[in-house]
Design a protein around this motif. Structure first.
Motif: not given
Ligand code: ANZ
Ligand code: ZN
Length: 805
Positions: A226, A245-248, A328-330, A333, A338, A344-345, A347, A400
């Motif tokens: 990721s 950690f964020t993908t967004r 729901y935050v693990l 990972y 988060i 935009h998400d 959950r 992962k």
């Molecule tokens: C802000 C955000 C905004 C996110 C958005 C997503 C959508 P993948 O693609 O599976 O790597 N995340 C990060 N760490 C996490 C954890 N320990 N437990 C649960 N969720 C976690 O998923 C990365 C996204 O999953 C990250 O990007 C984070 O939410 C969440 F519109 O950040 B995101």
């Protein structure tokens, strides 16, 4: 013609093949090699089931074809024999696991031989043989020496009643599979293998192999690469900050609250600030009782507790936002925390709606940023990097994939070959002292403390430190089942080598010398092994490649998988359901050839199929038909000498034509694992051969050759009846003629004395003589011509025939 007695001919040929060693692979021969591999079975007490037969037959068909194509084939077999079912049986009955294993492998071997697989039995390996696991231990020590094997405290599943550590697959709905007691988590030191160090290459090198698309996808999802960013959010009135950690990163302006995993170390650190500590602590404890699947189940209502008194600062807006803990935050990972962007998400949206938290839209429908300060109007995707820079974050790739828990507190596995010395700490057992053999014990029950039963054998445990000679204790953990299967395909290339796990020479011959494209040529196995086993063995192989111990970067060039066999009601076959089909019964009633054909004919190879006892009769009748045609061919040995006048209506030409087509179909279908359609095309050919009066011996022989991979016993018997001296499996695979595949028949006008009297269909490649015979035999022509031989016949090829009387 003698009767088709499958019992007699199958036993007979199996004995002759074995005696003549025709399926033995030759190391380092000049011929091109082909390495066909199936997953070696776990010799369970249930004996073999029809599922094993299906995958073994498929690869057997492929390798038999390869032999006929001139390849030096290796098709090896062995036993993946360490593991829980045997150990649990030993606990129950007090029998030694090694004796149980011997009994089970004897049964499997007998059953496999009865189906006529062309395995090279001289290369049989057994993971529980000390001569084999010596090298599994040696390979483990290479990981240790390179720092890729290490110890770490881990939570394991613990059954308080059985006093035993459970593997994940032994925990069913949170309870011990055996006694039903609720499973607890216990912290224990475990051996780990650092597979994550290879995550990037395990993902990337999938581009270089020929795996079915769904298998590649399963591997990629499991590795879970990721691309995103890490960003720090500082916490008000404390020196701490929360890394997420964020993908967004494009949505940072929309982060309206934060969530820590309940296990996050900051929770305790922030205790002095937290004003609702009791509530927080209760939630942390409740989370501990849940497993990952329960926690991340999207259907479940979101839960969480706010850390009251704590505020984080959004680095983009500089505004304070609340901090929560939620399951729901693990923890395992990313960073275990988060930034929540409910607009935009999904959950986060659900969570924010439930707890009344702010929802702020920052990307519009056109994908442009809004409510994002100086970035307003920019394309969200392209702004990601700039926003990361702006808030002082860093681009980051995560996976992962987790490191591999490599120890078990069990008896029936390879002892981990290290000793613990008070002075020198962890010391590898020197190569000269390998293998560290499993001692015989009286009781296979694990100890009260959760140690393996080996811990009770003080004579074995207490030893000398190989380094300083002082008092030391052996490691009592054993390796997981996955160890021996991570490298067995290498051992097959040189199974008796006592000096190395396999010689470089044999490895180069059987895997190839080009690092980019070499490996086992074709590996077929179950869908259930397309993640763990495949990934583990690719990891070991890459590690060995880095040590220059194997010649290729990947272990397997090609990987396919088969669907499972369900019982007639569509349920999975298992001993507990009592619906397992025993192949022995089928072999004895209908024959191995019928069983093989049936399992290949029953449906598309990659899909799950249901077993039907009644449908077995179809393949059996087909074989009986083939047998009868053999009688016909034998009875008229000299086809060429037959008078052409007896070749009526072109019926004898239909066979060569159809045979040509069938050869092409079977050849191509085998390559694409479309065994069922290959068989149905042979069934059509057999029906045609049965219909016509005469079948040429050379045509029949070609038919036997393409049938041989599927029904080797019958094909061999009929082949030898025709006067052949060498096995049908050594005869060159027949070729087809592309030009004969075109339009089969043309319309020909028949004139008598220049007047059109009839039309007929004739084979396009029929000779003038054939056409003449066919025309003269035509009903309406006979009316005019009668028995009198014509004066002259004029033939315009493919169009017209004029009979002058
Ligand atoms: C802000 C955000 C905004 C996110 C958005 C997503 C959508 P993948 O693609 O599976 O790597 N995340 C990060 N760490 C996490 C954890 N320990 N437990 C649960 N969720 C976690 O998923 C990365 C996204 O999953 C990250 O990007 C984070 O939410 C969440 F519109 O950040 B995101
Ligand atoms: Zn020492």
């Amino acid at each position: 013609m003698k009767d088709y007695d499958h019992k007699k001919i199958e036993k007979k040929w199996q004995a002759i093949w074995e005696k003549n060693k025709i399926y033995q692979a030759k190391d380092n021969s000049k011929k091109p090699k082909f390495y066909g591999l199936i997953e070696f079975p776990y010799p369970s007490g249930d004996g073999m089931h029809v599922g094993h037969i299906r995958s073994n037959t498929a690869m057997d068909v492929i390798v038999r074809k390869r032999r006929a194509e001139g390849y030096n084939v290796i098709y090896p077999i062995g036993w993946d024999a360490f593991g829980l079912p045997t150990e649990n049986y030993a606990i129950k009955t007090g029998q030694q696991p090694s004796i149980i294993t011997k009994k089970n492998t004897d049964t499997f071997r007998r059953q496999l031989k009865a189906v006529g697989f062309s395995f090279d039995w001289s290369r049989e390996v057994n993971t529980t043989d000390p001569k084999y696991y010596k090298w599994t231990q040696w390979l483990f020590l290479q990981f240790l020496k390179k720092g890729l094997a290490y110890k770490k405290k881990m939570f394991i599943n613990w059954c308080p009643k059985d006093k035993i550590g459970l593997a994940n697959e032994e925990v069913v709905a949170g309870c011990c599979e055996r006694c039903g007691t609720v499973v607890e988590k216990r912290e224990k030191e475990q051996w780990m293998l650092a597979i994550t160090k290879y995550a990037e290459r395990l993902d990337k090198d999938l581009d270089t192999v020929d795996y079915l698309p769904q298998i590649k996808l399963a591997q990629r999802n499991w590795i879970g690469k990721s691309n995103g960013a890490e960003i720090d959010f500082s916490i008000e009135k404390s020196g701490e900050s929360i890394k997420v950690f964020t993908t967004r990163s494009d949505t940072v302006y929309g982060a309206t609250y934060m969530v820590l995993s309940p296990e996050h170390e900051l929770v305790l650190k922030l205790k002095p600030q937290i004003t609702n500590w009791d509530k927080v602590m209760l939630y942390v404890l409740a989370t501990k009782a849940k497993n990952e699947i329960e926690r991340t189940n999207n259907d479940k209502e979101k839960t969480g507790v706010e850390l009251e008194g704590v505020k984080a600062i959004n680095p983009a807006t500089s505004e304070p936002i609340p901090v929560w803990i939620a399951d729901y935050v693990l923890a395992g990972y990313g960073t275990g925390a988060i930034m929540a962007v409910p607009a935009h998400d999904e959950r986060d949206f659900e969570f924010a709606t439930k707890f009344n938290l702010e929802i702020k839209l920052v990307v519009n429908e056109e994908g442009k940023l809004v409510n994002s300060g100086r970035f307003d109007g920019q394309d969200a995707e392209t702004a990601k990097k700039q926003i990361v820079n702006f808030v002082g974050g860093q681009m980051k790739t995560t996976f992962k994939l987790r490191d591999w828990v490599f120890s078990r507190q069990r008896y029936w596995g390879e002892p981990i070959p290290v000793v613990h010395c008070v002075k020198c700490r962890i010391v590898p057992v020197p190569d000269k002292d390998l293998p560290v053999e499993l001692p015989k014990v009286k009781n296979y029950q694990p100890t009260d403390s959760g140690e393996s039963p080996l811990a009770n054998i003080s004579k074995w445990v207490n030893t000398k430190c190989p380094k300083c000679g002082g008092k030391a204790k052996r490691e009592t953990d054993t390796m997981p089942n996955w160890a021996g299967s991570s490298w067995y395909y290498l051992r097959y290339t040189d199974p008796k080598n006592a000096k190395a796990f396999a010689s470089a020479k044999n490895l180069k011959y059987w895997l190839g010398t080009d690092p980019a494209v070499g490996g086992v040529d074709w590996y077929n196995g179950g869908n259930e092994h397309t993640t763990l086993h495949l990934l583990y063995s690719r990891f070991w192989h890459k590690f060995l490649y880095d040590l220059k111990l194997v010649p290729t970067r990947e272990p397997y060039m090609k990987r396919t998988s088969h669907g499972i066999i369900l019982d007639s009601k569509g349920d999975k076959m298992s001993k507990s359901r009592g619906n397992v089909i025993n192949p022995d019964v089928i072999v004895s009633t209908y024959g191995a050839d019928t069983l093989r054909l049936y399992e290949m004919f029953i449906g598309p190879f990659d899909q799950a199929i249901t077993w039907s006892e009644e449908a077995i009769i179809g393949p059996r009748r087909f074989l009986e038909k083939v047998w009868k045609i053999g009688g016909k061919v034998l009875a008229q040995k000299n086809f060429a000498a037959l008078p052409t006048s007896r070749l009526r209506h072109g019926q004898n030409f239909s066979v060569p034509k159809l045979l040509n087509k069938t050869i092409k179909k079977v050849t191509e279908d085998i390559e694409n694992m479309r065994f069922n359609t290959a068989i149905s095309s042979m069934m059509i050919l057999a029906t045609e051969m049965e219909r016509v009066e005469y079948v040429d011996k050379k045509d029949y022989k070609k038919f036997l050759q393409i049938l041989a991979p599927f029904a080797p016993h019958m094909a061999e018997e009929l082949w030898m009846d025709l006067g052949e001296a060498k096995s049908v499996s050594l005869a060159r695979w027949p070729k087809w003629d592309e030009s004969l595949l075109e339009d089969e028949e043309v319309k020909i006008v028949i004139q008598v004395n220049g007047k059109v009297r009839a039309e007929m269909m004739a084979l396009i490649d029929a000779t003038e003589e054939d056409i003449k015979q066919q025309a003269l035999a035509h009903e309406s022509v006979l009316k005019y011509v009668g028995d009198v031989p014509p004066q002259r016949v004029i033939y315009v090829k493919g169009r017209l025939i004029n009979i002058v009387i």
